[in-house]
Design an enzyme around this catalytic site. Structure first.
Site: not given
Ligand code: 9MR
Length: 630
Positions: A178, A490, A534, A543
């Site tokens: 994102d 992602h 994938d 992601e």
């Molecule tokens: O890395 C984060 C993970 O530990 C959490 O479980 C998850 C859900 O809250 O979010 C991950 O972080 C994301 C963040 O909220 C927004 N940008 C992308 C991050 C990676 O997936």
């Protein structure tokens, strides 16, 4: 887009390996250091000869495959861990069992990890907000600038008037797939990269990353990190507190950075976690940048100091995601661990007596060992303290070292009877497992720095081997590197650019046995390392993120740097404190000496008498003991 490598790997891995079938091998698909540990996991070859042939077809080494053992995360298909470390001549080889090829070409070179390490760092260049990526540096992934971030609204959660003047907060790295910029996650990522430089200066002073600043006199890695530091500095409010994040209210669609830029962005929240986090990073930055730009270093230390003062006066004020905001929350971190880390870093570069007092009352307990993550910075505090034994009290330095070494011993012990030879366990496979793996490798490398025992270096190497292909899916989790790299991250820039290949140098979050998105169908409690999809629809397994790339870059970069220079960080080389900071009025110090606060007055709040004091424009309250009103 290519056919999922995933499917291929699954078929191979689940095919019952026995003499009925040809042997199969899983291996690092990128390369092995000439003098390093070299291992591949071979299924269906127990007690058989494995031959390693060079490019002319000559057998360079023959090894008998040992007893096949399971590695629980890979499921119940046992593998023989074939060690060919004896092969110490650079070149390309191929393994054979019973005259049949197994695995992929094996590359051995003195700089076998260098390109992948640089790619993992160049990822941060590709994540830059507010700048055009030109072909000269970005190749076919050149793109228009996204998010100038010069017209940012203040969300009401910042305490500012949402309808008041807007602010500017340019630069920085996009967090992940994102386009948000989150201080809490930036903190650990930036710190990790600063440490990579700090621990391997000789190597990184000479390492070019081919970025726009490559021609100046500053090491490229520091130029790249500065892009994010300059953004982080803009996240500090005038009272010293640090905003939690800068995002739109909702995640934007799968569009390019340029297209996404038209959505209004906000400064959101101002809280304890981001402020401690910012302190730790800016304190270390002040030290690292001092030889290159003393003025910038001074800016960093003053910013660190102000954030620390603010956080000290706002303990317990953690970020709460406002109901109208849907982007990543990064809530629920252990702020006390972040405070310890910030205190250790600020003390290290300032020697401030108030901080010394805070540390006197702190302990590091091995029983509290946890893998570093955005949620928990206890291990980072231990890293700082253990690697600076001439700065901290002996008691603290010893216990920090014990914590790091005991944790590393625990990780290394999982290598016993482990057919894949990977120092990871079943419990490691949750969201961001490749980040978890890389952070484990960082612990192992810190233990190596502290003890110089090669078993830790080798165990860290096993984790890099896992990420680069020694896994039951036969996949390289680094885009653009290896025979079967993952293809469909992602990652909005890669998804929206009409280029088949994703941006190179990115680490996938990785196998996650509890994904609830489109990867749910692949959750495999009996083979957690296969719980991966994938496909760009899977943010929970596929992601990419700065806090996964950073520890991977630390690990692969350090392994290469140590091999190239023949040296690793010397813990006795530490300089003395370099900066004075204003005496910091922690609550504890104020309790013993309230006179250190200015603008004090006694007030009654609720049924308590409190001392209201103002430091640097920040109001705080202390309960005055023994005086209760009804
Ligand atoms: O890395 C984060 C993970 O530990 C959490 O479980 C998850 C859900 O809250 O979010 C991950 O972080 C994301 C963040 O909220 C927004 N940008 C992308 C991050 C990676 O997936």
């Amino acid at each position: 887009m290519r056919i999922n490598n995933f499917i291929k790997g699954t078929l191979v891995a689940t095919g019952l390996a026995s003499s009925l079938f040809a042997a199969t091998a899983f291996q690092n698909q990128v390369g092995f250091l000439t003098n390093g540990q070299k291992q591949i996991a071979v299924i269906g070859a127990e007690n058989q000869e494995v031959q390693f042939k060079d490019e002319s077809g000559k057998v360079a080494l023959t090894v008998t495959a040992p007893k096949a053992e399971v590695w629980i995360p890979a499921g119940d298909t046992a593998a023989s861990l074939v060690d060919f470390s004896e092969l110490k001549t650079a070149g390309t080889y191929q393994a054979y069992v019973g005259g049949e090829k197994v695995g992929h070409p094996i590359k051995i070179a003195d700089n076998a990890l260098e390109d992948a390490a640089k790619a993992a760092l160049r990822f941060f260049y590709y994540q830059r907000a507010s700048i055009e990526l030109t072909e000269e540096f970005a190749g076919k992934w050149a793109r228009a600038a996204g998010h100038p971030d010069t017209s940012i609204r203040y969300h009401k959660s910042t305490g500012h008037d949402p309808l008041g003047p807007k602010g500017a907060s340019p630069k920085g790295w996009y967090d992940a797939g994102d386009y948000g910029k989150y201080v809490v996650n930036s903190g650990i990522s930036t710190y990790t990269l600063l440490q990579l430089y700090q621990h391997n200066k000789e190597y990184f002073k000479k390492t070019s990353l081919n970025i726009p600043e490559s021609k100046n006199d500053v090491p490229d890695i520091l130029d790249e990190i500065r892009w994010n530091l300059e953004w982080m500095l803009t996240m500090q409010d005038t009272d010293g507190g640090v905003f939690h994040k800068l995002t739109s209210l909702n995640f934007v669609g799968t569009v390019t950075p340029l297209k996404a830029s038209s959505t209004q962005r906000y400064f959101i929240g101002k809280a304890e976690e981001a402020s401690w986090n910012f302190t730790a990073v800016m304190a270390l930055a002040s030290e690292v940048y001092k030889p290159f730009d003393p003025e910038f270093a001074e800016t960093c230390i003053r910013a660190a100091e102000r954030a620390y003062v603010w956080a000290s006066a706002h303990i317990g004020e953690v970020f709460v995601q406002p109901s109208d905001v849907k982007t990543g929350s990064y809530t629920g971190s252990k702020a006390a661990t972040t405070k310890l880390w910030a205190t250790a870093e600020l003390y290290r570069v300032s020697g401030d007596p108030t901080l010394e007092e805070v540390l006197k009352n702190s302990t590091i307990r091995s029983a509290n060992a946890r893998i570093p993550s955005w949620q928990d910075h206890y291990m980072l505090a231990a890293f700082t303290i253990a690697t600076n034994p001439n700065v901290f009290e002996e008691r603290l330095a010893d216990s920090a070292k014990a914590l790091v070494v005991k944790s590393a011993d625990k990780f290394a012990a999982t290598l016993e009877n482990n057919g894949y030879g990977v120092a990871l366990e079943k419990g490691d496979f949750y969201w961001g497992s490749n980040g978890v793996a890389s952070n484990k490798a960082m612990v192992l490398l810190h233990a190596y720095i502290l003890t110089k025992d090669e078993k830790y270096y080798n165990a860290a190497n096993s984790i890099v081997d896992y990420i680069l292909g020694r896994n039951p899916l036969d996949i390289s989790y680094l885009t653009g590197y290896g025979v079967h790299p993952f293809m469909n991250p992602h990652h909005r820039p890669s998804q929206s650019d009409d280029i088949d290949d994703p941006v190179p140098g990115m680490i996938a979050g990785g196998a996650n046995a509890s994904a609830t998105d489109c990867a749910k169908a692949y959750n495999n409690p009996n083979a957690v390392a296969k719980s991966y999809y994938d496909n760009s629809c899977s943010y929970a397994t596929n992601e990419v993120a700065i806090n996964w790339n950073a520890p991977f870059a630390y690990t692969i970069g350090s392994l290469q740097a140590i091999a190239s220079t023949g040296k690793s960080y010397d813990v006795s080389e530490k300089a003395q404190a370099q900066y004075e900071v204003n005496s910091i009025p922690t609550k504890r110090a104020l309790r013993t000496n309230p006179a250190s606060a200015n603008n004090k007055r006694l007030i009654v709040r609720g049924n308590k008498v409190q001392l209201e004091f103002t430091e640097n424009g920040v109001k705080s309250y202390l309960n005055v003991k023994g005086k209760r009103v009804h």
